[in-house]
Scaffold this motif. Structure first.
Motif, PDB file in Angstrom:
ATOM      1  N   ARG A 129      40.272  -3.691  -7.447  1.00  0.00           N
ATOM      2  CA  ARG A 129      40.453  -2.550  -8.349  1.00  0.00           C
ATOM      3  C   ARG A 129      41.059  -2.921  -9.694  1.00  0.00           C
ATOM      4  NH1 ARG A 129      44.707   0.605  -9.289  1.00  0.00           N
ATOM      5  NH2 ARG A 129      46.629   0.346  -8.116  1.00  0.00           N
TER       6      ARG A 129
ATOM      7  N   LEU B 248      52.458 -10.854 -19.646  1.00  0.00           N
ATOM      8  CA  LEU B 248      52.813 -10.622 -18.242  1.00  0.00           C
ATOM      9  C   LEU B 248      51.967  -9.527 -17.610  1.00  0.00           C
ATOM     10  CD1 LEU B 248      56.669 -10.649 -18.770  1.00  0.00           C
ATOM     11  CD2 LEU B 248      55.344 -12.398 -17.601  1.00  0.00           C
TER      12      LEU B 248
ATOM     13  N   GLU C  12      48.469  -7.318 -16.264  1.00  0.00           N
ATOM     14  CA  GLU C  12      47.632  -7.560 -15.101  1.00  0.00           C
ATOM     15  C   GLU C  12      46.381  -8.346 -15.493  1.00  0.00           C
ATOM     16  OE1 GLU C  12      45.901  -4.050 -13.539  1.00  0.00           O
ATOM     17  OE2 GLU C  12      45.765  -3.058 -15.477  1.00  0.00           O
TER      18      GLU C  12
ATOM     19  N   SER D 259      46.997   8.968 -14.646  1.00  0.00           N
ATOM     20  CA  SER D 259      46.171   7.895 -14.109  1.00  0.00           C
ATOM     21  C   SER D 259      44.930   7.664 -14.947  1.00  0.00           C
ATOM     22  CB  SER D 259      45.794   8.196 -12.657  1.00  0.00           C
ATOM     23  OG  SER D 259      44.968   9.321 -12.595  1.00  0.00           O
TER      24      SER D 259
END
Lengths: 149, 260, 269
Positions: free
Chosen positions: A55, A107, A109, A29
């Protein structure tokens, strides 16, 4: 009844659990330990978010400097009011900075990209960025292209 | 017709009664008092048989599931030219869903059934009764350490499963199919959030751990102490645990990610 | 001989017990004398083991009282009950040894739980008890390596390790070969006399039970049908008692399960 060997293996097992959590945190992460988490919040008004979500990251020149902490509709201007939580060591954003909603790759985010202005005064917590550029709307773009505008 | 209605009612009442009994049982299992000096070695012993002995199946399954995810993901993503997103796909699938859920299913099959059978056998051979007659509470001595061992082991196993799976996905994606390693990790790190994804996955597996261990020890403690009873209870443990895990997974996912 | 005249260790008064809908004991009163070997006998399924569980407090009577050494077992709190049980040893039918512990640790188990004796002393006591049952040499074996008779002897050592005042034996002779049975018979008698125990044994082996018991109680259909010394019962007036004591195949307990006559059954297809 219960031997040293079993204790040892259980110890390794628990350690493996902690290790797995660390790998998930740091490697998967991308959590960094260094940041203390001190931050301040500024706002930005956008006409069209085009899929930006809470976020999502806030970046300057591609470097992450914060994240989107809240999104709400401004009842007076009917535009989107986005709360940006910025790391407190980035305290040099000038008040005429611009914010744009960009896409990571074709594509990927959506994220908020902040470009530095020229003013010597810096943004303070609670200030609002008005000079913004909304998300690139591909459908609208194709539509414009097709009708020849 | 009337008989059917009557038996339906009786079954319903019995189910409710069993549920109530298992609830009271769980209460005693959790709120048991025993000195650390006695209970800690017992817990370690159970962590060994519930956790450590489940490691092999967890690691092997995790590896293969990660590799399959990598392969399948690559084949689909490469059509859109975004095979770098394979890292994020593998990681998110494992951390959010497959890690906790598949671990819980394997746990029910491997450790849960073993717990039920072991406790059942102790009951059938009067070991639990004899403990009671020796002035030792079998719930404290036998059941509690097993429950807590399952509860603690599950999240650890699930995290290990996810890590091994991601490593398997990387092996397939990066080493065999030639996805650039940098973008593999970068995409993953950009999209996986520690709080929302990793921690939610861990919370899921904690819930599954509690439920699977509860079902396993209750089925073992409550069974009819015959060989037939043990085999029925073992089957029940696996079936009930699997159903509970899948059902709860939907609920938890809806709460955590579904914006309900 | 009236049992009331003896010094009783266990007094059971007007005990009635139902398991589910089924009546197991119907208002029975029994006294078990202190320091003697008492055998409770009866056909299978008459709740002999249930009676032991009632004495041990694992079950509670529906009506009536079970007093052990003056204490009403059903009225004790959980803690008091566990304390009372430290004075009771119980030998289960299957031995009930803990399958994950060695013979030594099995016998040491009650000591480790209830006392804080140093390891040296635990070792001494355990070896002493194992010597008493003749299995000192088997201390490092696991229960799965023991024969049936040895399992029971280890279990016996375990049930007397805390020096209880009473030991209950649940079917100690069932499924034993003659040698193992002979050893158990000798042990039970020996332990009773040397340790001053009160022994209660549940069995349907008439000959063995009669040979070691001072007092016999025969249960059938939820009632006490006879009690007294073995010789008294052998010559009892009751046909049922005589059938049981002499092991006759037919009598008040019929050989045939109730049915219509065989002839009718053959003709009615």
């Amino acid at each position: 009844m219960y031997s040293r060997w079993i204790e040892l293996l259980v110890g390794i097992f628990m350690l493996a659990g902690v290790g797995a959590l660390l790998v998930l945190a740091l490697q998967v992460s991308g959590l960094t330990l260094a940041k203390g988490g001190d931050s301040y919040t500024i706002y930005a008004q956008f006409d069209d978010l085009g899929g930006l979500s809470v976020r999502g990251k806030v970046a300057m020149a591609g470097v992450t400097i914060g994240k989107v902490s809240a999104i709400e509709l401004d009842k007076k201007t009917f535009s989107a009011k986005v709360s940006l939580t910025i790391d407190s060591d980035v305290d040099f954003l000038s008040i005429d900075s611009t914010a744009a909603i960009n896409t990571a790759g074709l594509l990927g985010e959506k994220y908020v990209s902040i470009s530095m202005g020229a003013d010597e005064q810096s943004l303070k917590p609670g200030d609002v960025i008005y000079d913004t550029q909304s998300a690139l709307n591909i459908e609208k773009l194709i539509g414009n292209f097709a009708t020849g505008k | 017709m009337l008989d059917q209605v009557r038996s339906l009612g009786r079954n319903g009442l019995q189910t409710l009664q069993t549920l109530g009994r298992s609830g009271v049982f769980l209460f005693f299992v959790i709120f048991t008092s025993q000195s650390i000096r006695i209970s800690f070695p017992l817990l370690v012993r159970q962590l060994y048989s519930v956790g450590v002995l489940s490691l092999v199946i967890i690691i092997v399954s995790g590896l293969f599931i990660g590799m399959v995810l990598g392969l399948q993901g690559y084949n689909i993503l490469v059509d859109y030219g975004s095979e770098q997103a394979i890292g994020q796909m593998v990681a998110l699938t494992l951390v959010r869903e497959l890690g906790p859920v598949v671990t819980a299913l394997l746990f029910a099959g491997r450790a849960g059934s073993a717990l039920t059978a072991e406790i059942g056998l102790m009951k059938a051979t009067e070991q639990l009764s004899s403990m009671e007659m020796m002035g030792v509470d079998p719930i404290t001595r036998v059941i509690s350490p097993r429950f807590w061992a399952g509860f603690i082991s599950m999240p650890i196993l699930a995290m290990i499963f996810s890590v091994v799976g991601i490593w398997g996905g990387m092996m397939v994606g990066v080493d065999w199919l030639g996805v650039y390693e940098g973008s593999f990790w970068a995409n993953m790190q950009a999209s996986v959030d520690f709080q929302d994804d990793v921690m939610n996955g861990v919370i899921k597996s904690i819930v599954f751990g509690a439920v699977c261990s509860w079902i396993a020890v209750f089925q073992g403690y409550d069974l009819v102490p015959t060989s037939e009873g043990i085999s029925i209870a073992t089957t029940k443990t696996v079936v009930y645990s699997s159903l509970a895990v899948l059902g709860l997974d939907f609920v938890l996912t809806a709460v955590m990610f579904g914006g309900v | 001989m009236e049992s009331g005249s003896l010094d009783s260790y266990i007094e059971i008064e007007n005990l009635t017990f139902y398991r589910g809908e089924r009546l197991i004991f119907d208002d029975i009163s029994v006294n078990i004398p202190r320091g003697k070997v008492t055998a409770i006998m009866g056909p299978s399924g008459t709740g002999k083991t249930t009676l032991l569980r009632l004495i041990g407090g694992q079950l509670k009577p529906t009506r009536g009282r079970v007093c052990v050494d003056g204490q009403d077992i059903a009225k004790l709190s959980r803690k008091e009950l566990y304390l009372a049980r430290e004075k009771m040893g119980m030998l289960f039918q299957s031995g009930a040894l803990f399958s994950d512990l060695t013979v030594f640790e099995n016998v040491a188990f009650p000591l480790r739980v209830h006392t804080r004796l140093p390891d040296v002393m635990v070792r001494d006591i355990v070896l002493m008890k194992l010597e008493a049952v003749g299995l000192r040499g088997a201390r490092d074996l696991m229960p799965s390596q023991l024969s049936g008779g040895m399992t029971r002897r280890v279990a016996l050592a375990r049930s007397i390790v805390l020096d209880p005042a009473m030991v209950m034996y649940d079917e100690p002779f069932a499924g034993q070969d003659p040698i193992a049975m002979g050893m158990l018979v000798k042990l039970i008698r020996l332990l009773n006399d040397s340790l001053g125990l009160t022994s209660v044994l549940v069995s349907h082996d008439v000959a063995e039970s009669a040979s070691i018991s001072d007092h016999l109680i025969i249960l059938a259909d939820g009632k006490v049908i006879g009690q007294g010394t073995p010789s008294q019962l052998k010559n009892s007036d009751s046909e049922l008692v005589r059938q049981f004591m002499n092991g006759l195949p037919d009598g008040p307990v019929p050989f045939h399960y109730p049915a219509q006559t065989f002839g009718n059954d053959l003709l009615n297809l």
